[in-house]
Design a protein around this motif. Structure first.
Motif, short mmCIF file in Angstrom:
data_model
loop_
_atom_site.label_atom_id
_atom_site.label_comp_id
_atom_site.label_asym_id
_atom_site.label_seq_id
_atom_site.Cartn_x
_atom_site.Cartn_y
_atom_site.Cartn_z
N GLU A 1 0.83 -1.20 0.00
CA GLU A 1 0.00 0.00 0.00
C GLU A 1 0.87 1.26 0.00
O GLU A 1 0.46 2.30 -0.50
N LYS A 2 2.05 1.17 0.59
CA LYS A 2 2.93 2.33 0.67
C LYS A 2 3.88 2.43 -0.51
O LYS A 2 4.45 3.50 -0.77
N CYS A 3 4.11 1.34 -1.20
CA CYS A 3 5.06 1.32 -2.31
C CYS A 3 4.55 2.15 -3.48
O CYS A 3 3.40 1.98 -3.92
N ILE A 4 5.39 3.06 -4.00
CA ILE A 4 5.00 3.90 -5.14
C ILE A 4 5.81 3.56 -6.40
O ILE A 4 5.83 4.32 -7.36
N ASP A 5 6.50 2.44 -6.38
CA ASP A 5 7.26 1.96 -7.55
C ASP A 5 8.29 2.97 -8.04
O ASP A 5 8.48 3.14 -9.25
N CYS A 6 8.99 3.62 -7.12
CA CYS A 6 10.01 4.60 -7.52
C CYS A 6 11.35 3.95 -7.85
O CYS A 6 12.23 4.57 -8.43
N ASP A 7 11.52 2.69 -7.42
CA ASP A 7 12.74 1.91 -7.68
C ASP A 7 13.99 2.47 -7.00
O ASP A 7 15.12 2.10 -7.35
N VAL A 8 13.81 3.35 -6.03
CA VAL A 8 14.97 3.87 -5.29
C VAL A 8 15.64 2.75 -4.50
O VAL A 8 16.87 2.71 -4.36
N ALA B 1 23.21 -6.24 -3.02
CA ALA B 1 23.31 -7.60 -3.56
C ALA B 1 23.08 -7.60 -5.07
O ALA B 1 24.02 -7.69 -5.86
N ASP B 2 21.83 -7.47 -5.47
CA ASP B 2 21.47 -7.38 -6.88
C ASP B 2 20.03 -6.89 -6.94
O ASP B 2 19.15 -7.49 -6.34
N PRO B 3 19.77 -5.79 -7.64
CA PRO B 3 18.43 -5.20 -7.66
C PRO B 3 17.32 -6.17 -8.05
O PRO B 3 16.18 -6.02 -7.59
N VAL B 4 17.63 -7.18 -8.85
CA VAL B 4 16.59 -8.08 -9.33
C VAL B 4 15.96 -8.90 -8.21
O VAL B 4 14.83 -9.39 -8.35
N ILE B 5 16.66 -9.05 -7.09
CA ILE B 5 16.09 -9.86 -6.01
C ILE B 5 14.89 -9.17 -5.36
O ILE B 5 14.11 -9.81 -4.65
N LEU B 6 14.74 -7.88 -5.61
CA LEU B 6 13.62 -7.14 -5.06
C LEU B 6 12.36 -7.26 -5.92
O LEU B 6 11.26 -6.95 -5.47
N ASN B 7 12.50 -7.70 -7.15
CA ASN B 7 11.39 -7.70 -8.11
C ASN B 7 10.13 -8.45 -7.63
O ASN B 7 9.03 -7.92 -7.74
N PRO B 8 10.25 -9.67 -7.12
CA PRO B 8 9.02 -10.37 -6.69
C PRO B 8 8.22 -9.59 -5.65
O PRO B 8 6.99 -9.54 -5.71
N ALA B 9 8.92 -8.97 -4.70
CA ALA B 9 8.23 -8.19 -3.67
C ALA B 9 7.64 -6.91 -4.26
O ALA B 9 6.49 -6.55 -3.98
N LEU B 10 8.40 -6.23 -5.10
CA LEU B 10 7.94 -4.97 -5.68
C LEU B 10 6.78 -5.19 -6.65
O LEU B 10 5.90 -4.33 -6.79
N GLU B 11 6.76 -6.33 -7.32
CA GLU B 11 5.70 -6.62 -8.29
C GLU B 11 4.46 -7.20 -7.64
O GLU B 11 3.47 -7.50 -8.32
N GLY B 12 4.51 -7.40 -6.32
CA GLY B 12 3.34 -7.90 -5.61
C GLY B 12 3.22 -9.40 -5.57
O GLY B 12 2.24 -9.95 -5.07
#
Length: 326
Positions: free
Chosen positions: A235-242, A249-260
């Motif tokens: 609900e708080k995530c605004i997809d700014c990718d900051v 580590a590697d930005p791609v590991i955040l993708n599953p969480a960021l994509e919901g």
């Protein structure tokens, strides 16, 4: 709204996890140096230069390096170095097992790559190189080698150790160059360390830690069952990718969480360093304990509910980018 979001950026700039991590990293260096200094010895392998007999560091409660230490008579061994030695000697003793168990249990429960983020001196050095590169305005590639490559590097080194009957990585380990170099004056791994600095500065961001380091490869595998995780509030995530820009580590590991798709950063590569948590301008990310199950539904907050947040995305990113340059 934009002013409110910029205010949030300022509050998040306190970077409490990064400060805590810096304290732990420095404390680890000090802890290994203290036994030598307390015993009256000098660092970098220097002798005391006196005829008067003094106690040896090994006679204290704690003594050793990141490869092998002794705490109150109990041996604590680096799992990767021990595996190399076991394969080289073609034997595996009960002492070896008991030596690596405490390390495997701690990092298995916490996070395998927490060692990389909170303890490893090479990571501390590479973060310094990141800072220098940004100050100099040097642009490098984000990713040149797949992050999974370090697992195969680790396997390859173990095979070579068995073939040549020698713990191969210990001969050029950059971790040893800093840790054992500081303590005992060992030069092993010095050229590797120099090569890493040059590569990090001019070739690719965190290429050693992300894709090559075999110790990181071992801890990546262990990290798949860690209980300390980065959690996300969609609900708080605004997809700014900051957060992805801050990830060590590697930005791609955040993708599953960021994509919901997930509610935590589940990848074994996560260092639990908190860099992404500190960077998040809206407080959508936080550190938590527990291995939450993947949600049944993979839907995030509805786009129409977050329209106003998306409108401020560029303002927030520009504000943070400007702050990082200063």
């Amino acid at each position: 709204m934009a002013e409110q979001e910029q205010s949030k950026v300022g509050k998040k700039a306190k970077a409490k996890w990064t400060i805590a991590r810096r304290c732990v990293q420095v404390a680890m260096l000090v802890v290994f140096c203290l036994p030598l200094l307390i015993a009256g010895w000098s660092l970098f392998g220097g002798s005391i230069g006196e005829d008067v007999a003094v106690s040896t560091p090994a006679q204290g409660i704690f003594f050793g390096s990141l490869a092998a230490s002794e705490v109150a008579g109990i041996s604590i061994l680096d799992p990767f170095a021990t595996l190399q030695a076991a394969l080289a000697a073609k034997t595996f003793s009960l002492g070896m097992l008991l030596g690596i168990l405490p390390v495997l249990i701690v990092y298995g429960v916490v996070r395998g790559r927490a060692f990389c983020g909170w303890v490893c001196p090479v990571n501390l050095l590479c973060e310094g190189v990141d800072w220098l590169r940004n100050k100099l305005g040097i642009s490098v590639s984000e990713r040149v080698i797949p992050r999974q490559a370090k697992i195969y590097v680790a396997l390859g080194i173990l095979v070579l150790s068995a073939i040549f009957a020698f713990p191969v990585f210990e001969a050029f380990s950059p971790i040893a160059a800093i840790n054992r170099g500081l303590l005992f004056g060992s030069l092993a791994g010095s050229f590797t360390l120099i090569a890493i600095v040059i590569a990090e500065l001019f070739w690719a961001k965190r290429v050693w830690c992300r894709a090559i380091c075999p110790v990181g490869g071992l801890y990546q595998v262990i990290g798949k069952v860690g209980l300390v995780n980065v959690r996300i509030d969609h609900e708080k995530c605004i997809d700014c990718d900051v957060c992805k820009k801050a990830c060590l580590a590697d930005p791609v590991i955040l993708n599953p969480a960021l994509e919901g798709v997930d509610v935590i950063v589940r990848a074994g590569d996560c260092m639990a360093c908190g860099a992404c948590v500190d960077a998040c301008p809206t407080g959508a990310l936080r550190m938590g304990v527990g291995r939450a199950r993947k949600p049944q539904s993979n839907q995030k907050a509805k786009p129409e509910d977050k329209a106003s947040d998306f409108a401020n995305k560029e303002v927030i990113v520009e504000t943070i980018d400007a702050a990082s340059v200063e």
